[in-house]
Design a protein around this motif. Structure first.
Motif, PDB file in Angstrom:
ATOM      1  N   UNK A   8       0.803  -1.223   0.000  1.00  0.00           N
ATOM      2  CA  UNK A   8       0.000   0.000   0.000  1.00  0.00           C
ATOM      3  C   UNK A   8       0.835   1.271   0.000  1.00  0.00           C
ATOM      4  N   UNK A   9       2.117   1.150   0.337  1.00  0.00           N
ATOM      5  CA  UNK A   9       2.964   2.344   0.379  1.00  0.00           C
ATOM      6  C   UNK A   9       4.260   2.097  -0.367  1.00  0.00           C
ATOM      7  N   UNK A  10       4.571   3.027  -1.255  1.00  0.00           N
ATOM      8  CA  UNK A  10       5.835   3.026  -1.991  1.00  0.00           C
ATOM      9  C   UNK A  10       6.335   4.461  -2.035  1.00  0.00           C
ATOM     10  N   UNK A  28      -0.770  -3.629  -4.909  1.00  0.00           N
ATOM     11  CA  UNK A  28      -0.574  -5.009  -5.339  1.00  0.00           C
ATOM     12  C   UNK A  28      -0.798  -5.929  -4.143  1.00  0.00           C
ATOM     13  N   UNK A  29      -1.116  -7.181  -4.450  1.00  0.00           N
ATOM     14  CA  UNK A  29      -1.294  -8.196  -3.416  1.00  0.00           C
ATOM     15  C   UNK A  29      -0.530  -9.440  -3.844  1.00  0.00           C
ATOM     16  N   UNK A  74       0.034   7.313  -1.480  1.00  0.00           N
ATOM     17  CA  UNK A  74      -0.723   6.288  -0.775  1.00  0.00           C
ATOM     18  C   UNK A  74      -2.043   6.059  -1.501  1.00  0.00           C
ATOM     19  N   UNK A  75      -2.541   4.847  -1.409  1.00  0.00           N
ATOM     20  CA  UNK A  75      -3.785   4.512  -2.091  1.00  0.00           C
ATOM     21  C   UNK A  75      -4.985   4.879  -1.226  1.00  0.00           C
TER      22      UNK A  75
END
Length: 141
Positions: A8-10, A22-23, A15-16
């Motif tokens: 969820x964080x890059x 991705x999962x 942030x989404x």
């Protein structure tokens, strides 16, 4: 649970808003066809009501994944098709109303939202398909 990691964080991306970029999964994958707002008799539910149609489409989707022994926490990807993206908050609200009890504070699955000119029937406002990482136990399907 076969969904092992939700990204969820890059540093290079924002942030989404409530979904994962991705999962990562393990186990068998099930690809669920798009579900729309029809009841068990094939009648449309919620004509002109995006919230009611979203609830019914998700209910139908849940019936499908349950047959594989899966639940909302096993869904790794949604693809949403809507005829009017301007009301996306309604879709998000209903999605969260249904998924939050199963996911708690875990982010929602990866997700794609596409606005389309029309769905297969003029009364449909939303269709949702999913990829599900099902537990490795045999099903009776």
């Amino acid at each position: 649970m076969p969904a092992e990691e939700r990204l969820t964080r890059l540093p290079a991306l924002p942030d989404t808003p409530g979904y994962a970029h991705a999962v990562a999964v393990s186990g068998r994958l099930v690809f669920v066809s798009g579900q729309v707002a029809v009841d068990e008799t094939g009648c449309v539910v919620g004509v002109d009501d995006l919230a009611a149609q979203t609830r019914q489409a998700l209910s139908n989707l849940h019936h499908v994944i349950s047959r594989f022994g899966a639940d909302w926490s096993d869904v790794v990807k949604f693809t949403w098709y809507v005829v009017d993206v301007s009301d996306v908050q309604t879709l998000r609200d209903v999605r969260d109303e249904i998924l939050r009890p199963a996911l708690g504070e875990v982010h929602n699955p990866a997700s794609t939202l596409v606005q389309v000119a029309a769905l297969f029937g003029p009364e449909f406002l939303v269709e949702v398909e999913a990829v599900v990482a099902v537990p490795d136990k045999p099903s009776d399907v």
